[in-house]
Design an enzyme around this catalytic site. Sequence first.
Site, PDB file in Angstrom:
ATOM      1  CE  LYS A 159     -18.617  41.854 -37.516  1.00  0.00           C
ATOM      2  NZ  LYS A 159     -19.599  41.271 -38.047  1.00  0.00           N
TER       3      LYS A 159
ATOM      4  CG  ASP B  42     -18.281  43.205 -42.998  1.00  0.00           C
ATOM      5  OD1 ASP B  42     -18.008  42.848 -41.881  1.00  0.00           O
ATOM      6  OD2 ASP B  42     -18.956  42.759 -43.637  1.00  0.00           O
TER       7      ASP B  42
ATOM      8  NE  ARG C 245     -12.363  42.000 -39.710  1.00  0.00           N
ATOM      9  CZ  ARG C 245     -13.452  41.405 -40.708  1.00  0.00           C
ATOM     10  NH1 ARG C 245     -14.649  42.271 -40.710  1.00  0.00           N
ATOM     11  NH2 ARG C 245     -13.188  40.577 -41.542  1.00  0.00           N
TER      12      ARG C 245
ATOM     13  N   GLY D 195     -18.028  32.963 -41.949  1.00  0.00           N
ATOM     14  CA  GLY D 195     -19.220  33.003 -41.046  1.00  0.00           C
ATOM     15  C   GLY D 195     -20.559  32.954 -41.465  1.00  0.00           C
TER      16      GLY D 195
ATOM     17  CB  SER E 273     -23.628  40.096 -47.983  1.00  0.00           C
ATOM     18  OG  SER E 273     -23.148  40.486 -46.732  1.00  0.00           O
TER      19      SER E 273
ATOM     20  NE  ARG F 249     -14.706  42.349 -44.652  1.00  0.00           N
ATOM     21  CZ  ARG F 249     -15.210  42.329 -46.020  1.00  0.00           C
ATOM     22  NH1 ARG F 249     -14.396  42.864 -47.154  1.00  0.00           N
ATOM     23  NH2 ARG F 249     -16.095  41.399 -46.461  1.00  0.00           N
TER      24      ARG F 249
HETATM   25  C1  S3P Z   1     -22.989  39.805 -42.904  1.00  0.00           C
HETATM   26  C2  S3P Z   1     -23.308  40.194 -41.675  1.00  0.00           C
HETATM   27  C3  S3P Z   1     -22.240  40.989 -40.919  1.00  0.00           C
HETATM   28  C4  S3P Z   1     -20.962  41.039 -41.682  1.00  0.00           C
HETATM   29  C5  S3P Z   1     -20.606  39.882 -42.440  1.00  0.00           C
HETATM   30  C6  S3P Z   1     -21.441  39.701 -43.453  1.00  0.00           C
HETATM   31  C7  S3P Z   1     -23.938  39.185 -43.702  1.00  0.00           C
HETATM   32  O1  S3P Z   1     -22.020  40.126 -39.763  1.00  0.00           O
HETATM   33  O2  S3P Z   1     -19.815  41.326 -40.696  1.00  0.00           O
HETATM   34  O3  S3P Z   1     -19.289  39.950 -43.146  1.00  0.00           O
HETATM   35  O4  S3P Z   1     -23.812  38.739 -44.898  1.00  0.00           O
HETATM   36  O5  S3P Z   1     -25.130  38.751 -43.244  1.00  0.00           O
HETATM   37  P1  S3P Z   1     -23.014  39.995 -38.648  1.00  0.00           P
HETATM   38  O6  S3P Z   1     -24.453  39.675 -38.824  1.00  0.00           O
HETATM   39  O7  S3P Z   1     -22.346  39.071 -37.561  1.00  0.00           O
HETATM   40  O8  S3P Z   1     -22.897  41.656 -38.123  1.00  0.00           O
END
Ligand code: S3P
Length: 440
Positions: free
Chosen positions: A343, A316, A347, A96, A24, A393
């Site tokens: 995800k 996560d 999951r 994502g 992140s 994961r």
């Molecule tokens: C993330 C937020 C989360 C997490 C992803 C990374 C981020 O997703 O699951 O792996 O870096 O902001 P969501 O915002 O969809 O919950």
Amino acid sequence: MSRSFRVGPGGRLSGRLRVPGDKSISHRAVMLGAIAEGTTRISGFLSGADAISTMNVFRALGVRLEGPVDDGVTVHGVGLHGLRAASVVLDCGNAGTAMRLLMGLLAGQRFASTLVGDESLTKRPMRRVAEPLQRMGARIETNAGCPPVRVLPSDGLHAIRYELPMASAQLKSALLLAGLYADGETVVVEPAPTRDHTERMLRAFGVDVRSDGPVVSLRGGQALRATTVDVPADLSSAAFFLVGASIAPGSDLLLEHVGINPTRIGCLEILRRMGADIEVVAQRQAGGEPVADLRVRSAPLHGIEIPHELVPLAIDEFPALFVAACCAEGRTVVRGAEELRVKESDRIAAMAEGLAALGFVTRPTADGIVIDGRGGDDAVFRAGRGAAHHDHRIAMSLAIAALRSSGVVEVDDTTNVATSFPGFVASARGAGLDIDEIGA
Ligand code: S3P
């Protein structure tokens, strides 16, 4: 070529290990560095496929980036209005986070962009981001709510106040990034706390971001000043080893320089409530984020009802936590975790299927799972072959289950492990897992 893991049963984890940089934070460091004025230097960067996808997107948008070399990246920022139209589609790969944050960042640009992703990303919901951005005046097209996403040239965004319909740091971050380009003050209200790396890093780049309980806000038009970013090791990657060392009798492992941001440590809290022996050593600050070494020793675990408020803070880590729950005495119940279904894979379904392939039947529900753990020190899984469903994961979680298996665990479709954890096989071997990669 598709890869797979072959993991020998049993063993214990020991020694010290620094897992790769936080995913992140790595994405955000590149993004904010790109639109900052001046040169940003990043150390501890995640040199994995996801963060590299983000680097390549910014190269296509006219930003000069050097690296990664020894997990260091240099970003020559172009300023808030310095991005240029790309001559190619912007490929976010499996990431994502890249796509959703980029939607926000690109929504206020005067040029068009097209965001694409791999097979897994192409199935993930983007309407949750497109819709509030459209309310800000952005022109965004999706394919029935999924990628590809087309962001059309903007004639200016206006700030909105938006109550997030789900706890999502990606959505919050996309709106804050769009807010940099909007007239007025963008206000985002969270239903529950989610990771706050965007807010922290924007502040480190000199932006005035206000946080007041669940309300986060910023005024548009603020310039970002380049800075240095020291990326901590990713707690989400450390989680496989926290679980592995907890369930494998005789383990004693030190995980170094791990990010322990309070909005990320749900898995630590959950494991501790289950009886795990995790010591937080030498807590310090690195680049605006709290960091520590984590010493984990094996301990008898017991099942718990996961408190609702911890779900977004551990979102996560659930695939690994499900493995811990199988090895715990008694019942573990997860509820309110429907986000797990959207995800990199579904999951809940993918883990239920993978654990069943190892002889462990769980009870998936619409928004969680019920796991009746077997406890004790004996094997709880048996030899089997699980599928990772293109999900890094899931692959790593099934691999660590081998520590408590009576036979060899094989995991198919492990190529995407490189998105978040390049070098997983070597790190896991070094710590004591009898793992080989096939098809590499
Ligand atoms: C993330 C937020 C989360 C997490 C992803 C990374 C981020 O997703 O699951 O792996 O870096 O902001 P969501 O915002 O969809 O919950």
